[in-house]
Design an enzyme around this catalytic site. Structure first.
Site, PDB file in Angstrom:
ATOM      1  N   SER A 155      -4.751  -4.487  -3.227  1.00 17.01           N
ATOM      2  CA  SER A 155      -4.747  -4.656  -4.694  1.00 17.01           C
ATOM      3  C   SER A 155      -5.880  -4.615  -5.277  1.00 17.01           C
ATOM      4  CB  SER A 155      -3.802  -6.037  -4.925  1.00 17.01           C
ATOM      5  OG  SER A 155      -3.310  -6.024  -6.301  1.00 17.01           O
TER       6      SER A 155
ATOM      7  N   HIS B 299       4.771  -6.476  -2.349  1.00 21.72           N
ATOM      8  CA  HIS B 299       3.214  -6.671  -2.514  1.00 21.72           C
ATOM      9  C   HIS B 299       2.576  -7.429  -1.848  1.00 21.72           C
ATOM     10  CE1 HIS B 299      -0.431  -5.593  -4.594  1.00 21.72           C
ATOM     11  NE2 HIS B 299      -0.596  -6.627  -5.137  1.00 21.72           N
TER      12      HIS B 299
ATOM     13  N   ASP C 222      -1.718  -1.309  -0.888  1.00 18.91           N
ATOM     14  CA  ASP C 222      -1.145  -1.499  -2.464  1.00 18.91           C
ATOM     15  C   ASP C 222      -2.310  -1.524  -3.411  1.00 18.91           C
ATOM     16  OD1 ASP C 222       1.629  -1.377  -2.328  1.00 18.91           O
ATOM     17  OD2 ASP C 222       1.679  -3.708  -2.506  1.00 18.91           O
TER      18      ASP C 222
END
EC number: 3.1.1.47
Length: 438
Positions: free
Chosen positions: A257, A368, A291
């Site tokens: 992320s 996620h 991600d």
């Protein structure tokens, strides 16, 4: 204990061929590198990492229970408010004694005097050095030394700073800072300064592991703290001396992320190494992005990756339309310095001149959080409250993530990765639900 929580939650054993050891290391930062930014609440005083390292399975190994996943002596975030945070606090109380599945033993040495690869991992928002322990520990179980960063840029869920250079000063807590408006001009400044702060931390962590490789200690002049006693860590550091591949251009950088955006920031950075006379981005051989959060990438106009790159996208993030469209646009950017008008679609995925290709995969039913330990440890009810609805088996998602990551390193000639060659993990439609999408 109510609410469906279990006090017997366990993290899975790392599924590579080698047992794994681990310790936490916190090193004082030299005064000249103690950077500070207006948007970050404190100066960089220490760098903190969890190191995962492979052990020799032919020698005696002993299970350990002292490396805790949720070290309560560092507290539960005081900033936590509201029902969602209360639920996490209540659940966390059931994990007080949850230990990482690590061992005490002798460092694994590859055959023919080979050196162990070094893999640096950057966490996402509300992460920590422990939240991705299953991913990082499993990578280590294939013969790789993994440094899991704990960033102090107000992005970790909580982090305690104990500066060993000033032992008379009490430790203090760095809290997570919410971003109220992701699209405000002030947020762009914040994202940039957080990434600069993280880059500085990673530079210092890299020098720390180089010192261990060269000198058998994290630093000859600066004090440090460890989660184990001195006889233990001295033995570990001395065993690593001369046995790690810390050469320029041989390291692996990875993140989840915002941590993946950190990797993109480093790749495109024009920052010089703090310790050497070359650009910092030249330290790395390849990258793995789990991600990737594209908002800071777009806000800061970051260029495409300089290195061969594996990207693993959750099903949830593939359906996150704005993020996925930004990713597609970024990857096939026709203005990239290494792309020509006549290239095929696959060649446009190449971001280095040597025609080494990147991969983008998705695993059906994942969310996620599947790169982290949370789907393994949190009951489905808790994840539902936190809006994390997953269908994929979290253990299988972890296995395919790590299998493909390790195979990607093999295919990019990272030396001394252990385990069998596994080409099917980077092929589409062979593993059910695992699909190459670009």
């Amino acid at each position: 204990m109510g609410l469906g929580f279990s006090s017997k939650k366990q993290l899975p054993a790392y599924c590579g061929p080698l047992p794994v050891g681990s310790l936490v290391l916190e090193l004082s930062v030299p005064e000249e590198f103690r950077c500070e930014y207006k948007t970050i609440e404190h100066k960089l005083r220490t760098v903190k990492v969890r190191i995962f390292y492979p052990l020799d399975p032919t020698k005696d190994v002993e299970p350990r229970t002292d490396e805790l996943w949720l070290p309560f002596h560092e507290g539960i975030p005081e900033v936590a408010k509201g029902f969602r945070w209360w639920l996490l606090r209540a659940f966390a109380s059931g994990l007080t004694n949850l230990a990482l599945p690590v061992y005490k033993g002798e460092l694994f040495h590859p055959p023919n005097n080979g050196k162990l690869p070094v893999f640096i991992f950057s966490h996402g928002l509300v992460g920590s050095r422990n939240v991705y322990s299953s991913l990082c520990g499993t990578i280590a179980s294939y013969g790789i030394v993994v440094l899991a960063m704990e960033h102090r840029d107000n992005s970790a869920i909580i982090s305690t700073v104990r500066d060993p250079l000033h032992p008379e000063e009490p430790p203090y807590v760095v809290q997570y800072r919410e971003i109220s408006d992701f699209y405000a001009d002030a947020t762009v400044v914040l994202q940039n300064e957080r990434l600069l702060f993280r880059q500085q931390e990673i530079q210092i962590a890299l020098q720390m592991i180089r010192n261990i490789n060269d000198l058998g200690t994290p630093d000859e002049n600066l004090p440090f703290l460890c989660s184990v006693d001195s006889s233990f860590y001295n033995s570990v550091f001395q065993s690593m001396k001369g046995n790690l591949n810390t050469a320029q251009g041989e390291l692996i950088v990875a993140g989840h992320s915002f941590g993946a955006a950190t990797c993109a920031f480093i790749s495109g950075s024009s920052t010089k190494s703090l310790y050497n006379d070359y650009m910092f981005h030249t330290e790395f051989k390849c990258s793995i992005l789990y991600d990737i959060w594209m908002l800071p990438v777009r806000q800061l106009h970051l260029s495409t990756m300089r290195y061969p790159t594996l990207m693993i996208i959750s099903y949830e993030f593939r359906r996150f339309v704005d993020n996925f469209q930004a990713l597609e646009s970024w990857l096939v950017n026709k203005d990239s310095e290494n792309q020509n008008a006549g290239e095929s679609a696959d060649e446009k995925m190449s971001v280095v001149p040597l025609k080494k290709y990147s991969h983008v995969f998705v695993y059906d039913g994942t969310v996620h959080a599947n790169q982290s330990d949370l789907p393994i440890l949190l009951p489905r009810m808790v994840l539902r409250v936190l809006k994390g609805k997953f269908e994929a088996d979290p253990y299988e998602a972890l296995r395919i993530n790590t299998r493909s990551s390790v195979q990607f390193l093999r295919e990019n000639h990272v030396e001394n990765v252990q385990g069998d060659n596994d080409p099917s993990s980077l092929q589409t439609n062979i593993i059910p639900g695992w699909e190459r999408i670009m």
